[in-house]
Design an enzyme around this catalytic site. Sequence first.
Site, PDB file in Angstrom:
ATOM      1  N   GLY A  46       0.817  -1.216   0.000  1.00  0.00           N
ATOM      2  CA  GLY A  46       0.000   0.000   0.000  1.00  0.00           C
ATOM      3  C   GLY A  46       0.849   1.263   0.000  1.00  0.00           C
ATOM      4  O   GLY A  46       0.322   2.379   0.063  1.00  0.00           O
ATOM      5  N   GLU A  85       5.057   2.644   8.549  1.00  0.00           N
ATOM      6  CA  GLU A  85       4.722   1.361   9.186  1.00  0.00           C
ATOM      7  C   GLU A  85       5.931   0.813   9.938  1.00  0.00           C
ATOM      8  O   GLU A  85       5.798   0.290  11.051  1.00  0.00           O
ATOM      9  CB  GLU A  85       4.266   0.347   8.131  1.00  0.00           C
ATOM     10  CG  GLU A  85       2.889   0.673   7.563  1.00  0.00           C
ATOM     11  CD  GLU A  85       2.494  -0.229   6.408  1.00  0.00           C
ATOM     12  OE1 GLU A  85       1.286  -0.384   6.194  1.00  0.00           O
ATOM     13  OE2 GLU A  85       3.361  -0.758   5.711  1.00  0.00           O
TER      14      GLU A  85
HETATM   15  C1  5RP Z   1       0.733  -1.160   3.271  1.00  0.00           C
HETATM   16  C2  5RP Z   1       0.999  -2.533   3.762  1.00  0.00           C
HETATM   17  C3  5RP Z   1      -0.161  -3.427   3.960  1.00  0.00           C
HETATM   18  O1  5RP Z   1      -0.185  -3.835   5.291  1.00  0.00           O
HETATM   19  C4  5RP Z   1      -0.013  -4.617   3.075  1.00  0.00           C
HETATM   20  O2  5RP Z   1       0.125  -4.162   1.730  1.00  0.00           O
HETATM   21  C5  5RP Z   1      -1.205  -5.561   3.169  1.00  0.00           C
HETATM   22  O3  5RP Z   1      -2.338  -4.918   2.683  1.00  0.00           O
HETATM   23  P1  5RP Z   1      -3.760  -5.601   2.663  1.00  0.00           P
HETATM   24  O4  5RP Z   1      -4.141  -5.841   4.083  1.00  0.00           O
HETATM   25  O5  5RP Z   1      -4.618  -4.603   1.959  1.00  0.00           O
HETATM   26  O6  5RP Z   1      -3.640  -6.898   1.887  1.00  0.00           O
HETATM   27  O7  5RP Z   1       2.113  -2.923   4.002  1.00  0.00           O
HETATM   28  O8  5RP Z   1       1.919  -0.466   3.017  1.00  0.00           O
END
Ligand code: 5RP
Length: 231
Positions: A94, A100
Amino acid sequence: MEAKRAAAEEAVKFIREGMSVGLGTGSTAYWAIRAIGARVSEGLHIQAVATSEATERLARELGIPLLDRLIGLDVTIDGADEVDGRLNAMKGGGGALLREKLVAAASRKLILIVDDSKCVDRLGGFPLPVEIVPFGAELTMSQIGRLGCHPVLREMEGRPFVTDNGNFIADCAFGRIEQPEELQLRLKRITGVVDHGLFLGMADKLIIGHASGAVSVREREEKDTTKGREI
Ligand code: 5RP
């Protein structure tokens, strides 16, 4: 959807009165934030830190009290793109990996929530997101490429995707990553690399949701005293 929601709701049970909580980003974290919002509206008192502007907006809509700076946190609940058997994770699908990781490193406990499709034997099926400085991005990507991948600049609506920190993301398909510890060190040695989506030795607990609505929980075995540090 049911699997993500089940994992998220199980994780939120670990949040207690008075805690400081990191709020993850993505479609799985969304369910956790919703569940936290419901508990706050029933009278739970917490303070939270958001890992992205999207999460911040959602938390505000739900009335979750937000801190305006990062402090040491009790627990963070976040999603992942892949998790291996040692609870090493790949994140950043994302585009929120930098905040994060800062939030995860500031947390006494990191709980990852995933549906069962995210559990892998080895990381690398998903292209590794690497956050890079826009200035000199092409040269930075060619340096990353020498580590064994073909970096692709992430785009959105025909333009480079820009993170909440004003940077770009290079998606780097390494294939099976046999030595993630070595790779993370080599990536961090490249000047234009801000950070990458390898979260090694950071997660304490993994909650896996299944389509039936059942969940399974895995704990990290070894306690790593260098948690959050990469060298
Ligand atoms: C965003 C992230 C998300 O936690 C990861 O992409 C998982 O996303 P989703 O829960 O929509 O599958 O690292 O940077």
